[in-house]
Design a protein around this motif. Structure first.
Motif, PDB file in Angstrom:
ATOM      1  N   GLU A  31      15.907 -22.528  38.530  1.00 36.48           N
ATOM      2  CA  GLU A  31      14.912 -23.043  39.489  1.00 36.48           C
ATOM      3  C   GLU A  31      14.113 -24.208  38.917  1.00 36.48           C
ATOM      4  O   GLU A  31      13.638 -25.070  39.650  1.00 36.48           O
ATOM      5  CB  GLU A  31      13.905 -21.941  39.886  1.00 36.48           C
ATOM      6  CG  GLU A  31      14.469 -20.810  40.669  1.00 36.48           C
ATOM      7  CD  GLU A  31      14.849 -19.634  39.783  1.00 36.48           C
ATOM      8  OE1 GLU A  31      15.727 -19.835  38.921  1.00 36.48           O
ATOM      9  OE2 GLU A  31      14.285 -18.552  39.937  1.00 36.48           O
ATOM     10  N   GLU A  53      13.200 -37.326  42.084  1.00 32.69           N
ATOM     11  CA  GLU A  53      13.948 -36.437  42.980  1.00 32.69           C
ATOM     12  C   GLU A  53      15.297 -37.059  43.293  1.00 32.69           C
ATOM     13  O   GLU A  53      15.387 -38.214  43.641  1.00 32.69           O
ATOM     14  CB  GLU A  53      13.161 -36.215  44.280  1.00 32.69           C
ATOM     15  CG  GLU A  53      11.925 -35.374  44.050  1.00 32.69           C
ATOM     16  CD  GLU A  53      11.159 -35.055  45.304  1.00 32.69           C
ATOM     17  OE1 GLU A  53      11.665 -35.386  46.415  1.00 32.69           O
ATOM     18  OE2 GLU A  53      10.064 -34.485  45.193  1.00 32.69           O
ATOM     19  N   LEU A  80      20.744 -29.582  47.579  1.00 35.11           N
ATOM     20  CA  LEU A  80      19.401 -29.327  47.059  1.00 35.11           C
ATOM     21  C   LEU A  80      18.801 -30.612  46.493  1.00 35.11           C
ATOM     22  O   LEU A  80      19.487 -31.637  46.445  1.00 35.11           O
ATOM     23  CB  LEU A  80      19.494 -28.274  45.932  1.00 35.11           C
ATOM     24  CG  LEU A  80      19.914 -26.860  46.363  1.00 35.11           C
ATOM     25  CD1 LEU A  80      20.269 -26.036  45.146  1.00 35.11           C
ATOM     26  CD2 LEU A  80      18.804 -26.173  47.163  1.00 35.11           C
ATOM     27  N   THR A  81      17.531 -30.503  46.103  1.00 34.36           N
ATOM     28  CA  THR A  81      16.911 -31.679  45.515  1.00 34.36           C
ATOM     29  C   THR A  81      16.644 -31.404  44.043  1.00 34.36           C
ATOM     30  O   THR A  81      15.902 -30.485  43.705  1.00 34.36           O
ATOM     31  CB  THR A  81      15.594 -31.995  46.247  1.00 34.36           C
ATOM     32  OG1 THR A  81      15.843 -31.976  47.634  1.00 34.36           O
ATOM     33  CG2 THR A  81      15.032 -33.334  45.820  1.00 34.36           C
ATOM     34  N   PHE A 130      15.069 -27.624  40.161  1.00 35.19           N
ATOM     35  CA  PHE A 130      15.232 -27.900  41.593  1.00 35.19           C
ATOM     36  C   PHE A 130      13.916 -27.794  42.338  1.00 35.19           C
ATOM     37  O   PHE A 130      13.011 -27.067  41.934  1.00 35.19           O
ATOM     38  CB  PHE A 130      16.262 -26.947  42.215  1.00 35.19           C
ATOM     39  CG  PHE A 130      17.662 -27.257  41.788  1.00 35.19           C
ATOM     40  CD1 PHE A 130      18.328 -28.373  42.298  1.00 35.19           C
ATOM     41  CD2 PHE A 130      18.312 -26.468  40.842  1.00 35.19           C
ATOM     42  CE1 PHE A 130      19.614 -28.659  41.880  1.00 35.19           C
ATOM     43  CE2 PHE A 130      19.587 -26.769  40.428  1.00 35.19           C
ATOM     44  CZ  PHE A 130      20.248 -27.866  40.938  1.00 35.19           C
ATOM     45  N   LEU A 131      13.816 -28.521  43.442  1.00 36.90           N
ATOM     46  CA  LEU A 131      12.614 -28.532  44.268  1.00 36.90           C
ATOM     47  C   LEU A 131      12.540 -27.239  45.087  1.00 36.90           C
ATOM     48  O   LEU A 131      11.485 -26.623  45.216  1.00 36.90           O
ATOM     49  CB  LEU A 131      12.659 -29.752  45.200  1.00 36.90           C
ATOM     50  CG  LEU A 131      11.440 -30.020  46.039  1.00 36.90           C
ATOM     51  CD1 LEU A 131      10.247 -30.430  45.136  1.00 36.90           C
ATOM     52  CD2 LEU A 131      11.690 -31.143  47.062  1.00 36.90           C
ATOM     53  N   GLU A 132      13.687 -26.817  45.618  1.00 33.54           N
ATOM     54  CA  GLU A 132      13.708 -25.671  46.535  1.00 33.54           C
ATOM     55  C   GLU A 132      13.857 -24.366  45.731  1.00 33.54           C
ATOM     56  O   GLU A 132      14.933 -23.778  45.672  1.00 33.54           O
ATOM     57  CB  GLU A 132      14.868 -25.819  47.539  1.00 33.54           C
ATOM     58  CG  GLU A 132      14.854 -27.082  48.385  1.00 33.54           C
ATOM     59  CD  GLU A 132      15.556 -28.261  47.715  1.00 33.54           C
ATOM     60  OE1 GLU A 132      15.829 -28.196  46.494  1.00 33.54           O
ATOM     61  OE2 GLU A 132      15.841 -29.267  48.414  1.00 33.54           O
ATOM     62  N   LYS A 133      12.762 -23.944  45.096  1.00 32.78           N
ATOM     63  CA  LYS A 133      12.837 -22.801  44.171  1.00 32.78           C
ATOM     64  C   LYS A 133      13.136 -21.475  44.887  1.00 32.78           C
ATOM     65  O   LYS A 133      13.981 -20.695  44.470  1.00 32.78           O
ATOM     66  CB  LYS A 133      11.535 -22.688  43.358  1.00 32.78           C
ATOM     67  CG  LYS A 133      11.201 -24.028  42.670  1.00 32.78           C
ATOM     68  CD  LYS A 133      10.348 -23.864  41.452  1.00 32.78           C
ATOM     69  CE  LYS A 133       9.900 -25.183  40.882  1.00 32.78           C
ATOM     70  NZ  LYS A 133      10.951 -26.056  40.402  1.00 32.78           N
ATOM     71  N   GLU A 134      12.499 -21.289  46.035  1.00 27.65           N
ATOM     72  CA  GLU A 134      12.688 -20.035  46.784  1.00 27.65           C
ATOM     73  C   GLU A 134      14.118 -19.924  47.281  1.00 27.65           C
ATOM     74  O   GLU A 134      14.748 -18.880  47.230  1.00 27.65           O
ATOM     75  CB  GLU A 134      11.725 -19.957  47.973  1.00 27.65           C
ATOM     76  CG  GLU A 134      10.270 -19.671  47.587  1.00 27.65           C
ATOM     77  CD  GLU A 134      10.132 -18.462  46.672  1.00 27.65           C
ATOM     78  OE1 GLU A 134      10.628 -17.365  47.044  1.00 27.65           O
ATOM     79  OE2 GLU A 134       9.561 -18.585  45.566  1.00 27.65           O
ATOM     80  N   LYS A 135      14.598 -21.057  47.759  1.00 23.42           N
ATOM     81  CA  LYS A 135      15.954 -21.095  48.305  1.00 23.42           C
ATOM     82  C   LYS A 135      16.974 -20.666  47.235  1.00 23.42           C
ATOM     83  O   LYS A 135      17.926 -19.943  47.494  1.00 23.42           O
ATOM     84  CB  LYS A 135      16.255 -22.513  48.786  1.00 23.42           C
ATOM     85  CG  LYS A 135      17.428 -22.596  49.745  1.00 23.42           C
ATOM     86  CD  LYS A 135      17.542 -23.993  50.301  1.00 23.42           C
ATOM     87  CE  LYS A 135      18.760 -24.090  51.189  1.00 23.42           C
ATOM     88  NZ  LYS A 135      18.950 -25.490  51.590  1.00 23.42           N
TER      89      LYS A 135
END
Lengths: 527, 129
Positions: free
Chosen positions: A75, A113, A104-105, A78-83
């Protein structure tokens, strides 16, 4: 021996193991090389989602060195940690060979980014237990950029298209409006043409009839359906009126202006042909047929009236003339009395001239100005008129000359009428030239055209420019001339023009006010 | 001079003027003021010359000439037309009917009429000779 053999075997095994180990190391390093060479960033995760290995491309893409990143959870980058946590759960249900792709980003070490595509695969051992995960990261920022740009372009293009569509619609609307207006205009024109009091015909360039209105149908006793699209050769055989029309207007369909055509004794048409340039393209020949029967009738009645009146006037005039002419010879009168009689006689002569002019005009208009052509030498006519006016010129102290070029000038003319024409022109010149002026009469031959040219040049009052156009019209007299001499009917030039034109000649003049005038006419030569 | 001249003219003043003028010159002058009377006078008098008007009551000048053409005894008497008009068609017709001359009243003086009379008489005299 055994021990020797054993040792030997152990030594061989050891060697083999060493060699195998070496081979394995080679393979491992080969794989490492291959792994690091792969252009895709790859990392290994242990079952608890911690990065355990990375390759060179991974370092390059994320900016993290292997040392820095190994041991960190995925995580982190990456920006989308929850995802990503969700993905972890999903992966547990993934079958062995399946790969999951997620966009993802990526957040690089420099906190930049980057759009990436991340592929996940599960690593299992021989018994099927999850031993870790493979993660492949592909930079799709360029692709994204292209995609975005494309999308933008598409949006832009769509906007443009929308605009053009609107513009096109506007154009179409305008066109429709224009078409509607044109149609309205056409209908209006059609109604006008249909109900026009004059007859109307239109021919195209190839002289085929393309339009005929109801009035023209009536005038020419014809049906539109029978004549439309036909050319002159066919039309002139249609009936007597068509034939007469082309005879009057001329088959060449050149421009004619108000030419008269007598259909019967009480039905007259006036023909005007105009060549119309339609949109600079095809020439249309427009023929207007105007009913002048009523005008002709009135004109005839008027002429008849003038004719009768003139005849009735002539009888008393001749009585006065004869009586005065006898009195003129009376020897017992004193000078004063004689003078009085002479003046009365001269005034009566003027009256006779006026009546004669009126009678001639009436006859011209009635079409009764009959010509009686004879073959004569034109010079003789001019000489005779010239001689009869010499005395008048002498009294006015005018230098009066006659010049006739050599050679015969034989013409076929009505002597009386041509004499009148010549007399009118010379008399006018003498009348409107002040004392001590000059009047030159000349007769020349124009061999090439097979005609003669008669001219009278004077140093008289001239014709004012603004009145030159009307000089040949009936009863017209120049303003300067009226001031100078009250006598004169304004009929002489009208009669003269009619006489010359009836003989196939042309008449014209050049004039400058207060300088003088030259009148010319031509007559066709007979031999 | 005992030549007989008949003037057929409905305009009394002109008739008088001509009669006086011709009488003064020694002609025997007879007059009639319409075509009918004129024709009767021609037959009765058998003149040497006729001065004939065209437009007259009862019988016009052309009719008088047509009647003369039908009668051989008076057919050759010379005629001078004296008229108010002078249209070519009329002149042609007069010539066809044998007129010797044509005078338009407003264009000639009695003097000129007289000289025409002498002309025609001289011509007819020479014709006989």
């Amino acid at each position: 021996m055994f021990s020797f053999l054993f040792h030997k075997k152990v030594a061989e095994l050891k060697k083999e193991m060493r060699e195998t180990k070496e081979d394995l190391l080679n393979v491992s390093s080969y794989l490492d090389d291959l792994f690091s060479f792969l252009p895709i960033a790859v990392c290994d995760l242990n079952p608890s989602w911690v990065i355990s290995n990375t390759n060179k491309s991974f370092e390059k893409l994320t900016g993290y060195t292997q040392v820095e990143i190994v041991g960190e959870r995925l995580e982190k980058i990456f920006l989308e940690k929850e995802k990503i946590k969700g993905i972890q759960t999903e992966l547990l249900n993934l079958k062995e060979i399946e790969i999951k792709n997620v966009e993802l980003t990526l957040i690089t070490r420099e906190e930049k980014e980057v759009a990436v595509n991340v592929s996940f695969a599960v690593r299992r051992d021989a018994r099927g237990n999850i031993v870790g995960f493979f993660v492949g990261i592909t930079d799709i920022s360029k692709l994204k950029k292209i995609q975005d740009e494309t999308e933008q372009k598409i949006v832009q293009r769509t906007k443009e298209l929308e605009k053009s569509r609107k513009a096109l619609l506007n154009i179409l609307e305008d066109t429709e409006e224009a078409r509607r207006r044109a149609e309205e205009e056409r209908k209006k024109t059609e109604v006008i043409i249909k109900n026009f009091v004059d007859g109307m015909l239109a021919f195209n360039k190839t002289k085929k009839l393309i339009l005929i209105n109801p009035k023209a149908e009536e005038f020419l006793k014809t049906k539109a359906a029978e004549v439309l699209g036909k050319d002159i050769r066919v039309l002139k055989k249609k009936n007597r009126r068509w034939a007469q029309l082309f005879k009057t207007a001329g088959e060449g369909m050149k421009e004619v202006f108000r030419k008269e055509m007598a259909i019967s004794k009480s039905f007259f048409l006036e023909i005007t042909t105009t060549i119309v340039e339609s949109q600079g393209k095809e020439n249309l020949i427009l023929v207007i047929l105007h009913d002048i029967s009523r005008e002709k009738l009135i004109e005839q009645m008027k002429s008849q009236f003038v004719s009768v009146a003139a005849h009735q006037l002539r009888t008393p005039l001749s009585i006065i003339k004869w009586s005065l002419s006898l009195l003129k010879e009376e020897k017992e009168f004193n000078r004063e009395e004689k003078d009085l009689v002479l003046k009365a006689y001269q005034t009566n002569e003027r009256m006779i001239n006026l009546v004669n002019d009126l009678l001639n005009v009436a006859r011209i208009e009635e079409g009764r100005f009959v010509y009686e052509p004879k073959i004569v030498e034109f010079s003789e006519i001019v000489e005779s008129v010239y001689n009869s006016l010499k005395e008048y010129a002498r009294q006015k102290k005018i230098e009066f000359k006659l010049e006739i070029s050599e050679g015969k000038k034989i013409v076929k003319v009505d002597v009386e009428k041509i004499s009148l024409a010549v007399k009118n022109l010379i008399e006018n010149a003498l009348k409107y030239t002040p004392e001590k002026g000059k009047v030159e009469v000349s007769v020349k031959e124009r061999k090439r055209r097979h005609e003669l040219v008669f001219s009278v040049r004077d140093t008289g009052v001239g014709i004012p420019k603004d009145q030159q156009e009307r000089i040949f019209t009936k009863f017209f007299r120049g303003a300067n001339v009226v001031r100078m001499q009250t006598e004169g009917t304004g009929l002489g030039l009208f009669i003269t023009k009619n006489i010359i034109e009836a003989h196939g000649g042309k008449i014209w003049f050049k004039s400058q006010e207060n300088k003088g005038t030259i009148f010319y006419f031509t007559l066709p030569l007979s031999f | 001079m005992d030549k007989k001249i008949l003037i057929i003219e409905d305009e009394e003043i002109l008739l008088d003027l001509l009669r006086e003028k011709l009488r003064a010159l020694g002609f025997k002058v007879f007059t009639a003021s319409d075509g009918e009377a004129g024709l009767a006078a021609i037959r009765e008098i058998n003149p040497d010359l006729i001065l004939l008007d065209i437009v007259m009551p009862k019988m016009g000048g052309f009719e008088v000439m047509e009647e003369m053409q039908k009668d051989p005894s008076i057919k050759d008497i010379p005629v001078i037309i004296i008229s108010n008009s002078g249209q070519p068609v009329e002149l042609d017709k007069a010539k066809q009917l044998g007129a010797k001359d044509w005078l338009i009243k407003t264009e000639f003086d009695p003097k000129e009429v007289i000289s025409k009379v002498f002309n025609v008489l001289e011509r007819t005299d020479s014709d006989y000779n």
